[in-house]
Design a protein around this motif. Structure first.
Motif, PDB file in Angstrom:
ATOM      1  N   VAL A 229       0.877  -1.284   0.039  1.00 35.15           N
ATOM      2  CA  VAL A 229       0.008   0.016  -0.114  1.00 35.15           C
ATOM      3  C   VAL A 229       0.938   1.157   0.036  1.00 35.15           C
ATOM      4  O   VAL A 229       1.537   1.440   0.848  1.00 35.15           O
ATOM      5  CB  VAL A 229      -0.856  -0.027   1.134  1.00 35.15           C
ATOM      6  CG1 VAL A 229      -1.879   1.302   1.116  1.00 35.15           C
ATOM      7  CG2 VAL A 229      -1.739  -1.166   1.270  1.00 35.15           C
ATOM      8  N   ASP A 230       1.072   1.928  -0.999  1.00 38.85           N
ATOM      9  CA  ASP A 230       1.685   3.028  -1.353  1.00 38.85           C
ATOM     10  C   ASP A 230       3.186   2.838  -0.646  1.00 38.85           C
ATOM     11  O   ASP A 230       3.546   3.930  -0.022  1.00 38.85           O
ATOM     12  CB  ASP A 230       1.095   4.266  -0.614  1.00 38.85           C
ATOM     13  CG  ASP A 230       1.113   5.465  -1.697  1.00 38.85           C
ATOM     14  OD1 ASP A 230       1.121   5.413  -2.778  1.00 38.85           O
ATOM     15  OD2 ASP A 230       1.273   6.612  -0.992  1.00 38.85           O
ATOM     16  N   GLY A 231       3.588   1.895  -1.163  1.00 37.38           N
ATOM     17  CA  GLY A 231       5.287   1.607  -0.623  1.00 37.38           C
ATOM     18  C   GLY A 231       5.583   0.498  -1.396  1.00 37.38           C
ATOM     19  O   GLY A 231       4.960  -0.278  -1.964  1.00 37.38           O
ATOM     20  N   GLY A 232       6.785   0.230  -0.982  1.00 40.80           N
ATOM     21  CA  GLY A 232       7.465  -1.334  -1.567  1.00 40.80           C
ATOM     22  C   GLY A 232       8.321  -1.302  -2.984  1.00 40.80           C
ATOM     23  O   GLY A 232       8.929  -2.267  -3.051  1.00 40.80           O
ATOM     24  N   LEU A 233       8.221  -0.274  -3.397  1.00 37.83           N
ATOM     25  CA  LEU A 233       9.092   0.028  -4.838  1.00 37.83           C
ATOM     26  C   LEU A 233      10.264   0.372  -4.556  1.00 37.83           C
ATOM     27  O   LEU A 233      10.453   1.541  -3.999  1.00 37.83           O
ATOM     28  CB  LEU A 233       8.432   0.600  -6.079  1.00 37.83           C
ATOM     29  CG  LEU A 233       7.110   0.070  -6.376  1.00 37.83           C
ATOM     30  CD1 LEU A 233       6.528   0.716  -7.588  1.00 37.83           C
ATOM     31  CD2 LEU A 233       7.270  -1.686  -6.642  1.00 37.83           C
ATOM     32  N   PRO A 234      11.607  -0.069  -4.841  1.00 34.01           N
ATOM     33  CA  PRO A 234      12.680   0.425  -4.642  1.00 34.01           C
ATOM     34  C   PRO A 234      12.940   1.941  -4.804  1.00 34.01           C
ATOM     35  O   PRO A 234      12.391   2.400  -5.989  1.00 34.01           O
ATOM     36  CB  PRO A 234      13.952  -0.403  -5.463  1.00 34.01           C
ATOM     37  CG  PRO A 234      13.103  -1.868  -5.589  1.00 34.01           C
ATOM     38  CD  PRO A 234      11.343  -1.120  -5.929  1.00 34.01           C
ATOM     39  N   LEU A 235      13.591   2.804  -4.272  1.00 33.41           N
ATOM     40  CA  LEU A 235      13.892   4.185  -4.375  1.00 33.41           C
ATOM     41  C   LEU A 235      15.566   4.462  -4.216  1.00 33.41           C
ATOM     42  O   LEU A 235      15.982   4.664  -3.063  1.00 33.41           O
ATOM     43  CB  LEU A 235      12.992   5.106  -3.317  1.00 33.41           C
ATOM     44  CG  LEU A 235      11.621   5.028  -3.200  1.00 33.41           C
ATOM     45  CD1 LEU A 235      11.148   5.458  -2.070  1.00 33.41           C
ATOM     46  CD2 LEU A 235      11.006   5.405  -4.335  1.00 33.41           C
ATOM     47  N   PRO A 236      16.054   4.179  -5.315  1.00 28.04           N
ATOM     48  CA  PRO A 236      17.576   4.148  -5.082  1.00 28.04           C
ATOM     49  C   PRO A 236      17.914   5.614  -4.913  1.00 28.04           C
ATOM     50  O   PRO A 236      17.422   6.751  -5.370  1.00 28.04           O
ATOM     51  CB  PRO A 236      17.931   3.754  -6.782  1.00 28.04           C
ATOM     52  CG  PRO A 236      16.789   3.073  -7.175  1.00 28.04           C
ATOM     53  CD  PRO A 236      15.660   3.663  -6.639  1.00 28.04           C
ATOM     54  N   LEU A 237      19.045   5.858  -4.123  1.00 22.92           N
ATOM     55  CA  LEU A 237      19.680   7.008  -3.832  1.00 22.92           C
ATOM     56  C   LEU A 237      20.293   7.686  -5.155  1.00 22.92           C
ATOM     57  O   LEU A 237      21.226   6.884  -5.546  1.00 22.92           O
ATOM     58  CB  LEU A 237      20.607   6.783  -2.806  1.00 22.92           C
ATOM     59  CG  LEU A 237      21.378   8.027  -1.957  1.00 22.92           C
ATOM     60  CD1 LEU A 237      20.254   8.782  -1.115  1.00 22.92           C
ATOM     61  CD2 LEU A 237      22.503   7.658  -1.240  1.00 22.92           C
ATOM     62  N   PRO A 238      19.875   8.895  -5.341  1.00 29.97           N
ATOM     63  CA  PRO A 238      20.538   9.515  -6.466  1.00 29.97           C
ATOM     64  C   PRO A 238      22.395   9.570  -6.373  1.00 29.97           C
ATOM     65  O   PRO A 238      22.718   9.500  -5.145  1.00 29.97           O
ATOM     66  CB  PRO A 238      19.970  10.830  -6.564  1.00 29.97           C
ATOM     67  CG  PRO A 238      18.864  10.728  -5.777  1.00 29.97           C
ATOM     68  CD  PRO A 238      18.780   9.832  -4.814  1.00 29.97           C
ATOM     69  N   GLU A 239      23.026   9.253  -7.624  1.00 27.40           N
ATOM     70  CA  GLU A 239      24.208   9.250  -7.465  1.00 27.40           C
ATOM     71  C   GLU A 239      24.806  10.613  -6.840  1.00 27.40           C
ATOM     72  O   GLU A 239      24.484  11.605  -7.026  1.00 27.40           O
ATOM     73  CB  GLU A 239      24.795   8.880  -8.859  1.00 27.40           C
ATOM     74  CG  GLU A 239      26.222   8.775  -8.837  1.00 27.40           C
ATOM     75  CD  GLU A 239      26.822   8.552 -10.417  1.00 27.40           C
ATOM     76  OE1 GLU A 239      28.015   8.372 -10.533  1.00 27.40           O
ATOM     77  OE2 GLU A 239      25.955   7.997 -11.067  1.00 27.40           O
ATOM     78  N   GLY A 240      25.807  10.198  -6.094  1.00 27.71           N
ATOM     79  CA  GLY A 240      26.289  11.721  -5.360  1.00 27.71           C
ATOM     80  C   GLY A 240      25.559  12.513  -4.324  1.00 27.71           C
ATOM     81  O   GLY A 240      26.031  13.222  -3.653  1.00 27.71           O
ATOM     82  N   VAL A 241      24.466  11.788  -3.869  1.00 25.25           N
ATOM     83  CA  VAL A 241      23.742  12.339  -2.934  1.00 25.25           C
ATOM     84  C   VAL A 241      24.024  11.783  -1.484  1.00 25.25           C
ATOM     85  O   VAL A 241      24.098  10.319  -1.555  1.00 25.25           O
ATOM     86  CB  VAL A 241      22.320  12.246  -3.193  1.00 25.25           C
ATOM     87  CG1 VAL A 241      21.453  12.475  -1.898  1.00 25.25           C
ATOM     88  CG2 VAL A 241      22.047  12.926  -4.478  1.00 25.25           C
ATOM     89  N   ASP A 242      24.339  12.265  -0.433  1.00 24.19           N
ATOM     90  CA  ASP A 242      24.371  11.519   0.795  1.00 24.19           C
ATOM     91  C   ASP A 242      23.065  11.212   1.494  1.00 24.19           C
ATOM     92  O   ASP A 242      22.220  11.688   1.429  1.00 24.19           O
ATOM     93  CB  ASP A 242      25.128  12.650   1.826  1.00 24.19           C
ATOM     94  CG  ASP A 242      25.274  12.103   3.280  1.00 24.19           C
ATOM     95  OD1 ASP A 242      26.283  11.365   3.447  1.00 24.19           O
ATOM     96  OD2 ASP A 242      24.618  12.534   4.136  1.00 24.19           O
TER      97      ASP A 242
END
Length: 283
Positions: free
Chosen positions: A114-127
């Motif tokens: 429910v409105d979650g569960g899909l990967p959210l990769p960290l953008p390159e170069g972002v801490d």
């Protein structure tokens, strides 16, 4: 609603039916997030929700935290309540990621994200910590605040953009359940360290989430809200992301539930009724 304890973890059961839904809440939430859905299930179903460690009445359970630890707790609760092959596993927001990790290790009749569960990769170069503050900053700030009274905490939540004009009795029950401490210095039960550790894991371990989704043998239902955490026009899982994963995972079905945001998908009467139906229909 009946409360129980599993190795120090608080669980609650909504309903009296023999068929089971096990439900997992979000990153700063509690088992009461599932109250509206649990009360709208068919009579032959029950919903078992838990306070994850570091939240609600499980706040005193020790770390380490992290989503794999929560998945282990979910599977322990599943064993405690006698979950069988006809049991449904559901999760909301961060809980959907926990559900995916648990379902990669054990089969369920259906896994509902429910409105979650899909990967959210960290953008390159972002801490990771900077990203965490950017996305969870308001929630983290709430955990560091104290409130004069329970009513003041309720009014604070009523002013949240996601709840403005959409307040319900179940939302109020959820908010009041979250409080601890003495009058005049009440605070959320959620442990800030747990929230930060889980949020960091979620952003840096996207590959592990993807692997878990691919390993799930059960049918997967993704239920999305068209509006976001602050009731903004873009939802938590936008259409292109959902479409990509629906194409990648043949066992995944994607459905947008109109008129909901990231929170009201569980609290609004119509949205909660739709979620309850999707949990149980066709099984």
């Amino acid at each position: 609603m009946r409360f129980d304890d599993v190795d120090g973890m608080r669980i609650a059961t909504f309903g009296d039916g023999p068929r089971l839904v096990i439900a997992v809440h979000g990153i700063t939430a509690s088992l009461m997030a599932w109250g509206a859905v649990g009360r709208r299930l068919p009579e032959d179903w029950s919903l078992v929700a838990m306070d994850l460690r570091g939240r609600g009445h499980s706040a005193g359970l020790p770390g380490p935290y992290g989503l794999p630890r929560h998945a282990e707790d979910v599977l322990r609760v599943a064993g405690h309540v006698g979950a069988g092959p006809d049991t449904v596993l559901a999760g909301h927001s961060m809980g959907a990621y926990v559900a995916a990790l648990a379902a990669a290790r054990r089969d369920f009749a259906r896994v509902v994200l429910v409105d979650g569960g899909l990967p959210l990769p960290l953008p390159e170069g972002v801490d990771a910590d900077e990203e965490l503050e950017a996305t969870l900053g308001p929630a983290l700030a709430r955990l560091d605040r104290t409130f004069e009274s329970a009513d003041a905490y309720v009014e604070f939540f009523k002013a949240h953009p996601a709840f403005t004009g959409r307040w319900t009795a179940e939302a109020e029950d959820y908010v009041r359940y979250d409080l601890t401490g003495p009058e005049g210095a009440l605070r959320s039960r959620a442990v800030p360290e747990a929230v930060r550790e889980d949020g960091r894991w979620l952003r840096v371990e996207a590959d592990r989430v993807a692997a878990a989704l691919a390993a799930i043998k059960s049918p997967i239902s993704l239920l999305r809200a068209p509006r976001g955490l602050l009731d903004q026009d873009t939802g938590f899982h936008p259409e292109p992301l959902a479409a990509m994963w629906a194409a990648r995972l043949p066992g995944l079905t994607d459905e947008l539930i109109p008129g909901c945001n990231h929170y009201t998908i569980l609290f609004d009467e119509r949205c909660a009724s739709t979620v309850a139906d999707r949990l149980t229909s066709g099984l």
